[in-house]
Design a protein around this motif. Structure first.
Motif, PDB file in Angstrom:
ATOM      1  N   PRO A 193       0.829  -1.217   0.000  1.00  0.00           N
ATOM      2  CA  PRO A 193       0.000   0.000   0.000  1.00  0.00           C
ATOM      3  C   PRO A 193       0.855   1.255   0.000  1.00  0.00           C
ATOM      4  CG  PRO A 193      -0.001  -1.032   2.165  1.00  0.00           C
ATOM      5  CD  PRO A 193       0.728  -1.974   1.256  1.00  0.00           C
ATOM      6  N   VAL A 194       0.396   2.250  -0.750  1.00  0.00           N
ATOM      7  CA  VAL A 194       1.118   3.511  -0.903  1.00  0.00           C
ATOM      8  C   VAL A 194       0.122   4.660  -0.786  1.00  0.00           C
ATOM      9  CG1 VAL A 194       2.588   4.898  -2.414  1.00  0.00           C
ATOM     10  CG2 VAL A 194       2.756   2.407  -2.477  1.00  0.00           C
ATOM     11  N   LEU A 195       0.506   5.684  -0.037  1.00  0.00           N
ATOM     12  CA  LEU A 195      -0.299   6.909   0.005  1.00  0.00           C
ATOM     13  C   LEU A 195       0.172   7.821  -1.125  1.00  0.00           C
ATOM     14  CD1 LEU A 195      -2.374   8.748   1.332  1.00  0.00           C
ATOM     15  CD2 LEU A 195      -0.602   9.488   2.946  1.00  0.00           C
ATOM     16  N   ARG A 196      -0.647   7.966  -2.156  1.00  0.00           N
ATOM     17  CA  ARG A 196      -0.220   8.673  -3.365  1.00  0.00           C
ATOM     18  C   ARG A 196      -0.508  10.175  -3.332  1.00  0.00           C
ATOM     19  NH1 ARG A 196       1.810   4.739  -6.211  1.00  0.00           N
ATOM     20  NH2 ARG A 196       0.668   2.808  -6.626  1.00  0.00           N
ATOM     21  N   VAL A 197      -1.675  10.543  -2.829  1.00  0.00           N
ATOM     22  CA  VAL A 197      -2.076  11.956  -2.866  1.00  0.00           C
ATOM     23  C   VAL A 197      -2.755  12.308  -1.551  1.00  0.00           C
ATOM     24  CG1 VAL A 197      -3.457  13.699  -4.076  1.00  0.00           C
ATOM     25  CG2 VAL A 197      -2.426  11.830  -5.377  1.00  0.00           C
ATOM     26  N   TRP A 198      -2.479  13.526  -1.066  1.00  0.00           N
ATOM     27  CA  TRP A 198      -3.154  14.037   0.128  1.00  0.00           C
ATOM     28  C   TRP A 198      -3.740  15.399  -0.227  1.00  0.00           C
ATOM     29  CZ3 TRP A 198      -3.585  11.697   4.983  1.00  0.00           C
ATOM     30  CH2 TRP A 198      -4.157  12.487   5.980  1.00  0.00           C
ATOM     31  N   ILE A 199      -5.057  15.502  -0.144  1.00  0.00           N
ATOM     32  CA  ILE A 199      -5.749  16.722  -0.546  1.00  0.00           C
ATOM     33  C   ILE A 199      -6.310  17.413   0.687  1.00  0.00           C
ATOM     34  CG2 ILE A 199      -7.606  17.678  -1.973  1.00  0.00           C
ATOM     35  CD1 ILE A 199      -7.408  15.140  -3.681  1.00  0.00           C
ATOM     36  N   GLN A 200      -5.957  18.684   0.855  1.00  0.00           N
ATOM     37  CA  GLN A 200      -6.446  19.472   1.968  1.00  0.00           C
ATOM     38  C   GLN A 200      -7.857  19.984   1.667  1.00  0.00           C
ATOM     39  OE1 GLN A 200      -4.956  19.844   4.834  1.00  0.00           O
ATOM     40  NE2 GLN A 200      -3.027  18.844   4.262  1.00  0.00           N
ATOM     41  N   PRO A 201      -8.643  20.266   2.707  1.00  0.00           N
ATOM     42  CA  PRO A 201      -9.995  20.810   2.476  1.00  0.00           C
ATOM     43  C   PRO A 201      -9.956  22.059   1.597  1.00  0.00           C
ATOM     44  CG  PRO A 201      -9.712  20.222   4.782  1.00  0.00           C
ATOM     45  CD  PRO A 201      -8.367  20.066   4.136  1.00  0.00           C
TER      46      PRO A 201
ATOM     47  N   HIS B  33     -13.444  19.232  -9.832  1.00  0.00           N
ATOM     48  CA  HIS B  33     -13.580  20.501  -9.110  1.00  0.00           C
ATOM     49  C   HIS B  33     -14.544  20.322  -7.935  1.00  0.00           C
ATOM     50  CE1 HIS B  33     -11.266  22.347 -12.262  1.00  0.00           C
ATOM     51  NE2 HIS B  33     -12.101  21.850 -13.158  1.00  0.00           N
ATOM     52  N   VAL B  34     -14.068  19.584  -6.948  1.00  0.00           N
ATOM     53  CA  VAL B  34     -14.837  19.370  -5.735  1.00  0.00           C
ATOM     54  C   VAL B  34     -14.100  20.036  -4.577  1.00  0.00           C
ATOM     55  CG1 VAL B  34     -15.717  17.659  -4.110  1.00  0.00           C
ATOM     56  CG2 VAL B  34     -15.776  17.176  -6.566  1.00  0.00           C
ATOM     57  N   ASP B  35     -14.819  20.874  -3.845  1.00  0.00           N
ATOM     58  CA  ASP B  35     -14.237  21.467  -2.639  1.00  0.00           C
ATOM     59  C   ASP B  35     -14.491  20.505  -1.477  1.00  0.00           C
ATOM     60  OD1 ASP B  35     -13.321  23.769  -3.877  1.00  0.00           O
ATOM     61  OD2 ASP B  35     -15.258  24.779  -3.666  1.00  0.00           O
ATOM     62  N   TRP B  36     -13.526  19.630  -1.251  1.00  0.00           N
ATOM     63  CA  TRP B  36     -13.689  18.620  -0.213  1.00  0.00           C
ATOM     64  C   TRP B  36     -13.711  19.302   1.156  1.00  0.00           C
ATOM     65  CZ3 TRP B  36     -14.952  13.911  -1.796  1.00  0.00           C
ATOM     66  CH2 TRP B  36     -14.601  13.532  -3.087  1.00  0.00           C
ATOM     67  N   PRO B  37     -14.747  19.051   1.952  1.00  0.00           N
ATOM     68  CA  PRO B  37     -14.795  19.662   3.289  1.00  0.00           C
ATOM     69  C   PRO B  37     -13.868  18.961   4.286  1.00  0.00           C
ATOM     70  CG  PRO B  37     -16.716  18.278   2.940  1.00  0.00           C
ATOM     71  CD  PRO B  37     -15.975  18.294   1.639  1.00  0.00           C
ATOM     72  N   LEU B  38     -13.432  17.763   3.929  1.00  0.00           N
ATOM     73  CA  LEU B  38     -12.504  17.015   4.772  1.00  0.00           C
ATOM     74  C   LEU B  38     -11.249  16.699   3.965  1.00  0.00           C
ATOM     75  CD1 LEU B  38     -14.981  14.364   6.287  1.00  0.00           C
ATOM     76  CD2 LEU B  38     -14.208  16.489   7.357  1.00  0.00           C
ATOM     77  N   GLU B  39     -10.176  16.377   4.648  1.00  0.00           N
ATOM     78  CA  GLU B  39      -8.974  15.924   3.958  1.00  0.00           C
ATOM     79  C   GLU B  39      -9.259  14.606   3.256  1.00  0.00           C
ATOM     80  OE1 GLU B  39      -5.180  17.295   6.503  1.00  0.00           O
ATOM     81  OE2 GLU B  39      -6.786  16.354   7.662  1.00  0.00           O
ATOM     82  N   LEU B  40      -8.643  14.408   2.114  1.00  0.00           N
ATOM     83  CA  LEU B  40      -8.854  13.206   1.321  1.00  0.00           C
ATOM     84  C   LEU B  40      -7.513  12.540   1.054  1.00  0.00           C
ATOM     85  CD1 LEU B  40     -10.564  11.278  -0.462  1.00  0.00           C
ATOM     86  CD2 LEU B  40     -10.232  12.904  -2.343  1.00  0.00           C
ATOM     87  N   ALA B  41      -7.388  11.290   1.487  1.00  0.00           N
ATOM     88  CA  ALA B  41      -6.185  10.496   1.237  1.00  0.00           C
ATOM     89  C   ALA B  41      -6.464   9.538   0.096  1.00  0.00           C
ATOM     90  CB  ALA B  41      -5.790   9.717   2.491  1.00  0.00           C
ATOM     91  N   VAL B  42      -5.569   9.512  -0.891  1.00  0.00           N
ATOM     92  CA  VAL B  42      -5.723   8.638  -2.056  1.00  0.00           C
ATOM     93  C   VAL B  42      -4.660   7.546  -1.976  1.00  0.00           C
ATOM     94  CG1 VAL B  42      -5.733   8.502  -4.575  1.00  0.00           C
ATOM     95  CG2 VAL B  42      -6.588  10.564  -3.428  1.00  0.00           C
ATOM     96  N   MET B  43      -5.128   6.301  -1.855  1.00  0.00           N
ATOM     97  CA  MET B  43      -4.235   5.161  -1.677  1.00  0.00           C
ATOM     98  C   MET B  43      -4.074   4.384  -2.983  1.00  0.00           C
ATOM     99  SD  MET B  43      -3.429   5.138   1.596  1.00  0.00           S
ATOM    100  CE  MET B  43      -2.848   3.463   1.862  1.00  0.00           C
ATOM    101  N   GLY B  44      -2.919   3.788  -3.164  1.00  0.00           N
ATOM    102  CA  GLY B  44      -2.673   2.893  -4.281  1.00  0.00           C
ATOM    103  C   GLY B  44      -1.882   1.690  -3.803  1.00  0.00           C
TER     104      GLY B  44
ATOM    105  N   LEU C  19       5.021  11.356   0.919  1.00  0.00           N
ATOM    106  CA  LEU C  19       3.830  11.020   1.688  1.00  0.00           C
ATOM    107  C   LEU C  19       4.029   9.687   2.397  1.00  0.00           C
ATOM    108  CD1 LEU C  19       1.037  11.984  -0.881  1.00  0.00           C
ATOM    109  CD2 LEU C  19       1.891  13.330   1.034  1.00  0.00           C
ATOM    110  N   GLU C  20       3.584   9.627   3.621  1.00  0.00           N
ATOM    111  CA  GLU C  20       3.716   8.405   4.404  1.00  0.00           C
ATOM    112  C   GLU C  20       2.364   8.030   4.978  1.00  0.00           C
ATOM    113  OE1 GLU C  20       6.795   8.536   7.282  1.00  0.00           O
ATOM    114  OE2 GLU C  20       8.292   9.362   5.908  1.00  0.00           O
ATOM    115  N   ILE C  21       2.094   6.727   5.008  1.00  0.00           N
ATOM    116  CA  ILE C  21       0.804   6.248   5.491  1.00  0.00           C
ATOM    117  C   ILE C  21       0.575   6.642   6.942  1.00  0.00           C
ATOM    118  CG2 ILE C  21      -0.494   4.131   6.001  1.00  0.00           C
ATOM    119  CD1 ILE C  21       0.718   2.914   3.492  1.00  0.00           C
ATOM    120  N   ARG C  22       1.649   6.856   7.689  1.00  0.00           N
ATOM    121  CA  ARG C  22       1.476   7.213   9.102  1.00  0.00           C
ATOM    122  C   ARG C  22       0.786   8.568   9.264  1.00  0.00           C
ATOM    123  NH1 ARG C  22       7.798   8.180  10.875  1.00  0.00           N
ATOM    124  NH2 ARG C  22       8.208  10.025   9.583  1.00  0.00           N
ATOM    125  N   GLN C  23       0.641   9.334   8.161  1.00  0.00           N
ATOM    126  CA  GLN C  23      -0.137  10.568   8.232  1.00  0.00           C
ATOM    127  C   GLN C  23      -1.585  10.285   8.609  1.00  0.00           C
ATOM    128  OE1 GLN C  23       2.058  12.377   4.355  1.00  0.00           O
ATOM    129  NE2 GLN C  23       0.297  13.559   5.028  1.00  0.00           N
TER     130      GLN C  23
END
Length: 376
Positions: A240-248, A341-352, A263-267
């Motif tokens: 498993p890899v954390l590929r992208v981290w998107i802030q709100p 174009h989505v304004d995510w209200p929460l942080e979004l972690a994208v895993m691969g 990026l590290e999964i421990r985030q």
């Protein structure tokens, strides 16, 4: 339906199981007739003027073909050879007519046109300048790839059943956790071909091998109800890899998937995570998160290749709030299909996942070299 697949007792079969079994027998006859037609020359097999590697399986559902095709393409690139990837583009708008998803430097088709998996491969392989094409007619698309990109090697994603196109190497992936499903053909089970078709394979790779299986030296072949053809067998883990981290409130470019970052999964440690996915193995994704020690407060699974709507996003966000989540998590395959174009209200972690052959990597590479360059 899962109970139907899991029941292998013919004495205790429901009417639905009996009906599906009858359909499976009809399906088996159709598959065998088709394969016999190619074997005896009734149907013509075409050979391309370059080497062809097929990455495929014998079951419906995910065995890791997409990350494995990326792994092989990267290996070919490291050898100084030009590679191109061809996929069917399942459920993409361009599946019938064909399309160039990426020329190795630019994205030329959308996820809707290309299909989610080819689009993901195109994004991930752009740093290596590997083009990706889609089309149901692999022969025509292969000729187009040769004319436009002059590859030394074409990699067929999910190509085992596409016997119309000759290949130099057939790599067959088997999920080590359940290699053959319930050992029944579609629609009673998940087998796409009779087990006798495995004789066409050149190499076997058991994917999703766990660390425990590697540490104890246990081999997945021992759990099979039959003996595999005498071919080289390798084991691969899905790392498993954390590929992208998107802030709100942020948007992230798709190209971020191809950028190796810090990026590290421990985030995700200490976060209450609400996860969602629309892949063939939703339960596997959910278990992988909990297996990493992530606090999964809730989960929604959609069908494989799901096309997300605004209503789906509202449902996900409402469920996440109800679960008290402070972070969302999904897969890279899902992320490429989400509205940009989505304004995510929460942080979004994208895993691969990345393919990790571990100690089997040198042997696998050597087998590919021997078959691609038998005299060299």
């Amino acid at each position: 339906m899962e109970a139907v697949f899991d029941n292998n007792d013919p004495q205790n079969s429901s009417p639905l199981e009996v009906f599906l079994h009858a359909l499976s027998r009809i399906y088996a006859v159709a598959v065998k007739v088709r394969l016999a037609g190619y074997r005896h020359g009734i149907f013509k097999t075409r050979r391309l003027p370059c080497k062809v590697i097929s990455i495929g399986n014998v079951t419906a559902g995910g065995t890791g073909k997409t990350p494995f095709a990326i792994y092989v393409a990267a290996m070919i690139h490291r050898w100084g050879l030009r590679a191109a990837v061809i996929s069917r583009g399942y459920k993409g708008d361009a599946e019938r007519r064909g399309a160039v998803v990426s020329d190795g430097s630019r994205l030329l088709a959308s996820p809707e046109a290309a299909g989610d998996e080819p689009f993901l491969m195109a994004v991930r392989l752009m740093p290596l300048s590997v083009p990706v094409l889609v089309g149901r007619d692999r022969v025509r698309i292969g000729l187009q790839a040769i004319q436009r990109f002059a590859p030394d090697v074409i990699i067929l994603d999910d190509g085992f059943q596409h016997v119309r196109l000759a290949r130099d190497i057939d790599v067959v992936l088997l999920d080590s956790q359940r290699p053959l499903g319930n050992s029944h053909l579609l629609p009673r089970g998940v087998l796409r071909e009779p087990l006798s078709s495995l004789r066409r394979a050149d190499l076997f790779v058991f994917t999703r091998t766990t660390a425990k299986e590697k540490d104890t030296g246990s081999h997945p072949c021992r759990t099979l109800p039959f003996r595999l053809p005498d071919r080289p067998v390798f084991r691969a883990a899905h790392a498993p890899v954390l590929r992208v981290w998107i802030q709100p409130g942020q948007n992230a470019a798709l190209e971020q998937l191809s950028r190796p970052g810090a990026l590290e999964i421990r985030q995700l440690a200490g976060r209450r995570v609400f996860a969602f996915s629309g892949i063939a193995a939703n339960a596997v994704f959910q278990r992988s998160l909990t297996g990493l020690g992530i606090d999964v407060s809730g989960f929604i699974g959609f069908g494989d290749h799901h096309a997300y709507s605004t209503d789906d996003l509202s449902r996900i966000l409402d469920a996440a709030r109800s679960a008290g989540a402070d972070c969302l998590c999904t897969t890279d395959k899902d992320w490429v299909k989400l509205p940009r174009h989505v304004d995510w209200p929460l942080e979004l972690a994208v895993m691969g996942v990345d393919i990790d052959l571990g100690g089997d990597a040198p042997g696998f590479a050597e087998q590919l070299r021997l078959r691609l360059c038998p005299a060299g």
